[in-house]
Write a protein that holds these residues in place. Structure first.
Motif, PDB file in Angstrom:
ATOM      1  N   THR A  75       0.882  -1.176   0.000  1.00 47.49           N
ATOM      2  CA  THR A  75       0.000   0.000   0.000  1.00 47.49           C
ATOM      3  C   THR A  75       0.917   1.223   0.000  1.00 47.49           C
TER       4      THR A  75
ATOM      5  N   ARG B  68       1.475   2.941   2.423  1.00 44.16           N
ATOM      6  CA  ARG B  68       2.066   3.023   3.762  1.00 44.16           C
ATOM      7  C   ARG B  68       2.909   1.795   4.119  1.00 44.16           C
ATOM      8  N   THR B  69       3.403   1.105   3.136  1.00 43.50           N
ATOM      9  CA  THR B  69       4.245  -0.066   3.383  1.00 43.50           C
ATOM     10  C   THR B  69       5.492   0.367   4.139  1.00 43.50           C
ATOM     11  N   PRO B  70       5.774  -0.261   5.273  1.00 36.45           N
ATOM     12  CA  PRO B  70       6.941   0.164   6.073  1.00 36.45           C
ATOM     13  C   PRO B  70       8.260  -0.270   5.454  1.00 36.45           C
ATOM     14  N   VAL B  71       9.306   0.430   5.814  1.00 34.98           N
ATOM     15  CA  VAL B  71      10.641   0.160   5.278  1.00 34.98           C
ATOM     16  C   VAL B  71      11.089  -1.261   5.612  1.00 34.98           C
ATOM     17  N   THR B  72      10.660  -1.809   6.731  1.00 38.09           N
ATOM     18  CA  THR B  72      11.046  -3.174   7.084  1.00 38.09           C
ATOM     19  C   THR B  72      10.561  -4.167   6.020  1.00 38.09           C
ATOM     20  N   GLN B  73       9.398  -3.902   5.439  1.00 37.39           N
ATOM     21  CA  GLN B  73       8.901  -4.787   4.384  1.00 37.39           C
ATOM     22  C   GLN B  73       9.632  -4.557   3.060  1.00 37.39           C
TER      23      GLN B  73
ATOM     24  N   VAL C 184       5.464   1.390  -4.007  1.00 35.58           N
ATOM     25  CA  VAL C 184       4.797   2.029  -2.858  1.00 35.58           C
ATOM     26  C   VAL C 184       4.379   3.457  -3.229  1.00 35.58           C
TER      27      VAL C 184
END
Length: 156
Positions: free
Chosen positions: A5, A7-12, A101
């Motif tokens: 999405t 808002r996908t986090p950097v960890t992903q 993203v």
């Protein structure tokens, strides 16, 4: 499976880049981007729209013919000049994941079909060649300028 999405986090992103994690785009995101694409098409049918119904840069006052299906591809090719040894695959996956993203935010007017296509590239590890040095090209009115990589060149 990582669902992308806006808002996908950097960890992903790291998981996608380093571990070739499978990727899909949220159906809600695809629907929202699709609606924005239809709205953009409707708007540009009524008024000239930079880059959509007109040329770019020095050609911004030139109309693009309604049946000119190659307009976007010519633009992509004109800016797809890079040099150097290709970047490592994990760096290319990270760049593609970040771009995906970014494209999940509706408003650019792009065809939503690009989202699952980029997700499939990441999942299948089907990566473009991505040299690290953006090229130099001549601009008709301002001389040389750096070309910022705006996407993957379709021909390597």
């Amino acid at each position: 499976m990582i669902t992308i999405t806006a808002r996908t986090p950097v960890t992903q992103i790291v998981e996608i880049a380093r571990n070739i994690a499978p990727v899909e785009v949220s159906p809600d995101v695809v629907a929202a981007v699709s609606r924005a694409h239809l709205e953009s098409a409707a708007l540009s049918a009524r008024i000239p729209t930079y880059g959509r119904t007109t040329g770019f840069g020095a050609n911004k006052t030139e109309a693009v013919a309604d049946d000119d299906a190659e307009h976007g591809l010519r633009l992509l090719r004109s800016s797809a000049v890079d040099a150097g040894s290709p970047l490592p695959d994990d760096a290319v996956r990270a760049m593609l994941a970040v771009r995906l993203v970014q494209l999940c935010t509706p408003g650019a007017g792009l065809d939503a079909n690009i989202l699952p296509a980029l997700a499939a590239m990441l999942t299948k590890n089907a990566l473009p060649c991505a040299p690290p040095h953006p090229g130099i090209r001549l601009h008709r009115h301002r001389g040389p300028r750096r070309v910022v990589r705006n996407g993957a060149h379709p021909h390597g």
